[in-house]
Design an enzyme around this catalytic site. Structure first.
Site, PDB file in Angstrom:
ATOM      1  N   HIS A  62       0.880  -1.128   0.137  1.00  0.00           N
ATOM      2  CA  HIS A  62      -0.014  -0.011  -0.065  1.00  0.00           C
ATOM      3  C   HIS A  62       0.710   1.121  -0.014  1.00  0.00           C
ATOM      4  O   HIS A  62       1.987   1.011  -0.005  1.00  0.00           O
ATOM      5  CB  HIS A  62      -0.961  -0.042   1.101  1.00  0.00           C
ATOM      6  CG  HIS A  62      -0.494  -0.099   2.477  1.00  0.00           C
ATOM      7  ND1 HIS A  62       0.336   0.919   3.069  1.00  0.00           N
ATOM      8  CD2 HIS A  62      -0.431  -0.950   3.375  1.00  0.00           C
ATOM      9  CE1 HIS A  62       0.946   0.535   4.199  1.00  0.00           C
ATOM     10  NE2 HIS A  62       0.260  -0.578   4.657  1.00  0.00           N
ATOM     11  N   HIS A  67       3.717   1.587   2.238  1.00  0.00           N
ATOM     12  CA  HIS A  67       4.993   0.953   2.125  1.00  0.00           C
ATOM     13  C   HIS A  67       5.751   1.773   1.059  1.00  0.00           C
ATOM     14  O   HIS A  67       7.095   1.749   1.145  1.00  0.00           O
ATOM     15  CB  HIS A  67       4.710  -0.451   1.406  1.00  0.00           C
ATOM     16  CG  HIS A  67       4.218  -1.235   2.483  1.00  0.00           C
ATOM     17  ND1 HIS A  67       2.918  -1.894   2.106  1.00  0.00           N
ATOM     18  CD2 HIS A  67       4.575  -1.864   3.706  1.00  0.00           C
ATOM     19  CE1 HIS A  67       2.570  -2.999   3.331  1.00  0.00           C
ATOM     20  NE2 HIS A  67       3.448  -2.698   4.010  1.00  0.00           N
ATOM     21  N   CYS A 106      -1.837  -9.911  19.279  1.00  0.00           N
ATOM     22  CA  CYS A 106      -2.674  -9.453  18.156  1.00  0.00           C
ATOM     23  C   CYS A 106      -1.869  -9.888  16.947  1.00  0.00           C
ATOM     24  O   CYS A 106      -0.766  -9.715  16.661  1.00  0.00           O
ATOM     25  CB  CYS A 106      -2.606  -7.937  18.344  1.00  0.00           C
ATOM     26  SG  CYS A 106      -2.798  -7.261  16.821  1.00  0.00           S
ATOM     27  N   CYS A 161      -0.332  -7.091  14.659  1.00  0.00           N
ATOM     28  CA  CYS A 161       1.117  -6.644  15.166  1.00  0.00           C
ATOM     29  C   CYS A 161       2.149  -7.760  15.308  1.00  0.00           C
ATOM     30  O   CYS A 161       3.224  -7.692  15.165  1.00  0.00           O
ATOM     31  CB  CYS A 161       1.126  -6.084  16.669  1.00  0.00           C
ATOM     32  SG  CYS A 161       0.365  -4.736  16.885  1.00  0.00           S
ATOM     33  N   CYS A 186      -6.779  -3.614  19.883  1.00  0.00           N
ATOM     34  CA  CYS A 186      -5.370  -2.930  19.551  1.00  0.00           C
ATOM     35  C   CYS A 186      -5.425  -1.682  18.770  1.00  0.00           C
ATOM     36  O   CYS A 186      -6.178  -1.585  17.942  1.00  0.00           O
ATOM     37  CB  CYS A 186      -4.535  -4.071  18.553  1.00  0.00           C
ATOM     38  SG  CYS A 186      -3.176  -3.394  17.498  1.00  0.00           S
ATOM     39  N   HIS A 189      -4.306  -1.834  14.960  1.00  0.00           N
ATOM     40  CA  HIS A 189      -5.274  -2.836  14.006  1.00  0.00           C
ATOM     41  C   HIS A 189      -6.763  -2.566  14.430  1.00  0.00           C
ATOM     42  O   HIS A 189      -7.429  -3.068  13.467  1.00  0.00           O
ATOM     43  CB  HIS A 189      -4.709  -4.010  13.950  1.00  0.00           C
ATOM     44  CG  HIS A 189      -3.041  -3.805  13.500  1.00  0.00           C
ATOM     45  ND1 HIS A 189      -2.212  -4.192  14.367  1.00  0.00           N
ATOM     46  CD2 HIS A 189      -2.934  -3.927  12.417  1.00  0.00           C
ATOM     47  CE1 HIS A 189      -1.301  -4.049  13.662  1.00  0.00           C
ATOM     48  NE2 HIS A 189      -1.317  -4.005  12.292  1.00  0.00           N
ATOM     49  N   LYS A 224      -5.012   6.025   9.305  1.00  0.00           N
ATOM     50  CA  LYS A 224      -3.961   5.171   8.847  1.00  0.00           C
ATOM     51  C   LYS A 224      -4.581   4.307   8.002  1.00  0.00           C
ATOM     52  O   LYS A 224      -5.414   3.699   7.967  1.00  0.00           O
ATOM     53  CB  LYS A 224      -3.211   4.529  10.048  1.00  0.00           C
ATOM     54  CG  LYS A 224      -2.091   3.761   9.767  1.00  0.00           C
ATOM     55  CD  LYS A 224      -1.679   2.675  10.684  1.00  0.00           C
ATOM     56  CE  LYS A 224      -0.799   1.704  10.221  1.00  0.00           C
ATOM     57  NZ  LYS A 224      -0.608   0.535  10.959  1.00  0.00           N
ATOM     58  N   LYS A 239      -4.214  -2.684   5.562  1.00  0.00           N
ATOM     59  CA  LYS A 239      -4.986  -3.887   4.932  1.00  0.00           C
ATOM     60  C   LYS A 239      -6.288  -4.205   6.044  1.00  0.00           C
ATOM     61  O   LYS A 239      -7.404  -4.312   5.593  1.00  0.00           O
ATOM     62  CB  LYS A 239      -4.064  -5.172   4.762  1.00  0.00           C
ATOM     63  CG  LYS A 239      -4.897  -6.388   4.700  1.00  0.00           C
ATOM     64  CD  LYS A 239      -5.141  -6.850   3.216  1.00  0.00           C
ATOM     65  CE  LYS A 239      -6.004  -8.176   3.331  1.00  0.00           C
ATOM     66  NZ  LYS A 239      -6.176  -8.737   2.124  1.00  0.00           N
TER      67      LYS A 239
HETATM   68  O1  ME8 Z   1       5.485  -3.819  10.216  1.00  0.00           O
HETATM   69  N1  ME8 Z   1       1.952   4.938   6.171  1.00  0.00           N
HETATM   70  O2  ME8 Z   1       5.477  -4.721   8.211  1.00  0.00           O
HETATM   71  P1  ME8 Z   1       4.530  -3.883   7.649  1.00  0.00           P
HETATM   72  C1  ME8 Z   1       3.279   4.915   6.438  1.00  0.00           C
HETATM   73  N2  ME8 Z   1       6.970  -6.864   8.870  1.00  0.00           N
HETATM   74  N3  ME8 Z   1       4.158   3.609   6.949  1.00  0.00           N
HETATM   75  C2  ME8 Z   1       3.184   2.759   6.964  1.00  0.00           C
HETATM   76  C3  ME8 Z   1       1.828   2.596   6.914  1.00  0.00           C
HETATM   77  C4  ME8 Z   1       1.297   3.932   6.792  1.00  0.00           C
HETATM   78  N4  ME8 Z   1       0.118   3.952   6.471  1.00  0.00           N
HETATM   79  N5  ME8 Z   1       1.769   1.372   7.586  1.00  0.00           N
HETATM   80  C5  ME8 Z   1       2.642   0.546   7.602  1.00  0.00           C
HETATM   81  C6  ME8 Z   1       5.953  -4.635   9.593  1.00  0.00           C
HETATM   82  N6  ME8 Z   1       3.975   1.597   7.515  1.00  0.00           N
HETATM   83  C7  ME8 Z   1       7.073  -5.583   9.795  1.00  0.00           C
HETATM   84  C8  ME8 Z   1       8.189  -5.154  10.017  1.00  0.00           C
HETATM   85  S1  ME8 Z   1      11.029  -5.185  10.251  1.00  0.00           S
HETATM   86  C9  ME8 Z   1      12.143  -5.906  10.753  1.00  0.00           C
HETATM   87  C10 ME8 Z   1       9.610  -5.914  10.358  1.00  0.00           C
HETATM   88  C11 ME8 Z   1       5.095   1.143   7.480  1.00  0.00           C
HETATM   89  O3  ME8 Z   1       4.221  -4.537   6.255  1.00  0.00           O
HETATM   90  C12 ME8 Z   1       5.570   0.296   9.037  1.00  0.00           C
HETATM   91  O4  ME8 Z   1       5.616   1.159   9.984  1.00  0.00           O
HETATM   92  O5  ME8 Z   1       3.065  -4.136   8.436  1.00  0.00           O
HETATM   93  C13 ME8 Z   1       6.790  -0.410   8.496  1.00  0.00           C
HETATM   94  O6  ME8 Z   1       7.902   0.427   8.954  1.00  0.00           O
HETATM   95  C14 ME8 Z   1       6.469  -0.842   7.137  1.00  0.00           C
HETATM   96  O7  ME8 Z   1       5.730  -0.031   6.825  1.00  0.00           O
HETATM   97  C15 ME8 Z   1       6.151  -2.152   6.975  1.00  0.00           C
HETATM   98  O8  ME8 Z   1       4.934  -2.580   7.540  1.00  0.00           O
END
Ligand code: ME8
Length: 485
Positions: free
Chosen positions: A19, A22, A127, A130, A144, A147, A294, A297
């Protein structure tokens, strides 16, 4: 090369396609990585995917697809996204790769050998979003807050990591200004450590098919966060590769604010236990929101960046996200703002400047030299300072104020009324200004920088090439850098 610079993004869950959040994180990291290349540093930029999570497995089940096929397919979308946005990562790590599995197990073994792993029964609230146990205190209305879902009660016999042992060392680490930026994010973590201390955490799960088996007990899988965090060293082939010796410790881990505790507290504790040097900086960005919420998914309001990138040039998306969201804060995304930036600063300021200068330059056949005051409007030191402080939006503003100064210079000098040597002086200053802009804009707008270089007939440069030379290169034909939308 004198200095090396290792920067990472978080690795993304592959329970769905990427999304915009990312995309945002990768863009921010890419801007910093490219900036450090401009500084002449030997940069290593890592991104990748977090594939062993239970939620990936669940999503695959729901889709009725074998887990491996499911994660393979979604990972392709993340790789594709990097290409679409011109992300200049040097490596892409998948946590299902043998090179990662080996290291995740090695890290777990080291914690065990250090006497930091013990078996116990865990009863708590999990959760799935998370992939973490939450405490009652962290819940809002029983849910949470990240989420917006209630966690599930779980009782399991697990292995624990004695994180409590590292309380005072982690507190010391977090007391150091600059370890976590922005400053408010450091204080948040420090206050939490001071008020709660560090508790031992559960680092294995039972009854799971998907995931990495612990090296000490075949019935247990390594808890996904321990597995995921070790990507930052597995990609360097820890422990005894030349890569690891060269690039570790990381200069920056770029992450979103929701996973700060994992990076600022849990990751350092693991590294301390395993006897590995700590990263130098955790850089925490805010969230992309849609109507103030925020995107994710689980909240069902995800924006597909690939779809946006089909309709708008990648550079314009990069520009809008970096320019409009002060680093560290949350920011709303809307196509309306994106269009306003394209028609405004990109087209009216930069695009216009370039086409005017190249058109005027075509009318001058004489020499291009004779420095006057224009270069004084360029404050590279200020830009550098902003980049050091990870205030990317300010760095961009600084550059744009120079671009605007160039436009004012044209209006004032009225080069269309000049000829001969006088015209040569004005064109020299403008062409040199554009050449320098083509260098400094590269981290933010890499594609535009390339087009600009081609039109100016100049090569790539570093920060050392940003002062005006004695004579400007004669440019080629001008083409539009941006289309009005
Ligand atoms: O947290 N706006 O994966 P993830 C900006 N696998 N950044 C966002 C966001 C948003 N709306 N939503 C998520 C994970 N992120 C773990 C990380 S690291 C060893 C493991 C950011 O797919 C989120 O904060 O949920 C994270 O830095 C990254 O996208 C991946 O999120």
């Amino acid at each position: 090369m004198d200095r090396r610079f290792y920067i990472t993004t978080a690795i993304d869950y592959v329970n769905s396609r990427p999304h915009l959040g990312h995309a945002y994180e990768k863009i921010l990291t890419d801007v910093i990585a490219r900036w450090h290349r401009l500084l002449g540093e030997d940069v290593h930029f890592l991104t990748g995917t977090d594939e062993n999570a239970q939620k990936n497995e669940q999503a695959a089940r729901e889709a009725g697809v074998p887990v491996r096929d499911f994660v393979d397919e979604n990972t392709e979308h993340f790789k594709e996204l990097c290409k679409l946005l011109n992300i200049s990562n040097d490596d892409f790590i998948r946590t299902t790769e043998p090179r990662h599995i080996r290291v995740a197990q090695d890290v777990f073994r080291r914690l065990h050998e250090n006497g930091d792993i013990y078996k116990g029964v865990y009863s708590g609230l999990y959760c799935g979003g998370c992939e973490a146990f939450l405490t009652e205190k962290e819940l809002v209305d029983g849910k949470c807050p990240e989420h917006d879902q209630p966690p599930k009660p779980i009782t399991e016999e697990n292995y624990f990591f004695k994180m409590s042992r590292y309380t005072s060392r982690v507190e010391q680490l977090l007391s150091r200004p600059g370890f976590v930026v922005p400053e408010c994010r450091r204080k948040e973590m420090l206050n939490r450590v001071r008020s709660e201390g560090l508790k031992d955490i559960c680092v294995s799960r039972v009854n799971m098919e998907w995931g990495i088996t612990t090296p000490i007990d075949r019935e247990h899988k390594i808890y996904v966060w321990i597995d995921a965090l070790s990507n930052y060293i597995s990609a360097l082939e820890y422990p005894d590769s030349a890569m690891f010796r060269k690039y570790w410790p990381a200069d920056m881990h770029m992450i979103g604010k929701g996973i700060n505790w994992f990076h600022s507290v849990i990751w350092p504790s693991i590294l301390m236990s395993a006897g590995i040097e700590l990263p130098r900086k955790i850089v925490v960005h805010g969230y992309i929101t849609v109507n103030g919420q925020k995107i994710s998914k689980s909240l069902g309001n995800a924006i597909d960046p690939a779809e946006i990138a089909k309709r708008y040039p990648a550079d314009t998306i990069r520009y809008q996200l970096v320019r409009d969201i002060p680093f560290g804060e949350d920011g709303d995304f809307s196509e309306e703002t994106l269009r306003a930036r394209i028609n405004g600063e990109l087209l009216a300021d930069l695009g216009n400047l370039v086409s005017r200068v190249l058109k005027l330059a075509g009318n001058h056949k004489g020499r291009l030299r004779g420095k006057d005051h224009l270069s004084r409007y360029l404050n590279i030191k200020a830009m550098q300072k902003h980049m050091e402080n990870i205030e990317l939006h300010h760095a961009l503003e600084e550059l744009w104020s120079f671009i605007r100064a160039c436009n004012r210079y044209i209006s004032k000098k009225e080069p269309w009324k000049l000829e001969g040597k006088e015209l040569g002086v004005v064109m020299y200053n403008l062409l040199e200004a554009l050449r320098v802009v083509s260098i400094l804009v590269e981290p933010f707008l890499p594609e535009t920088a390339g087009k600009l270089r081609k039109q100016l007939r100049v090569g790539t440069g570093t920060i050392r090439d940003c002062s005006f030379r004695t004579e400007a290169t004669r440019p080629g034909k001008g083409e539009h850098l941006f289309q009005r939308v």
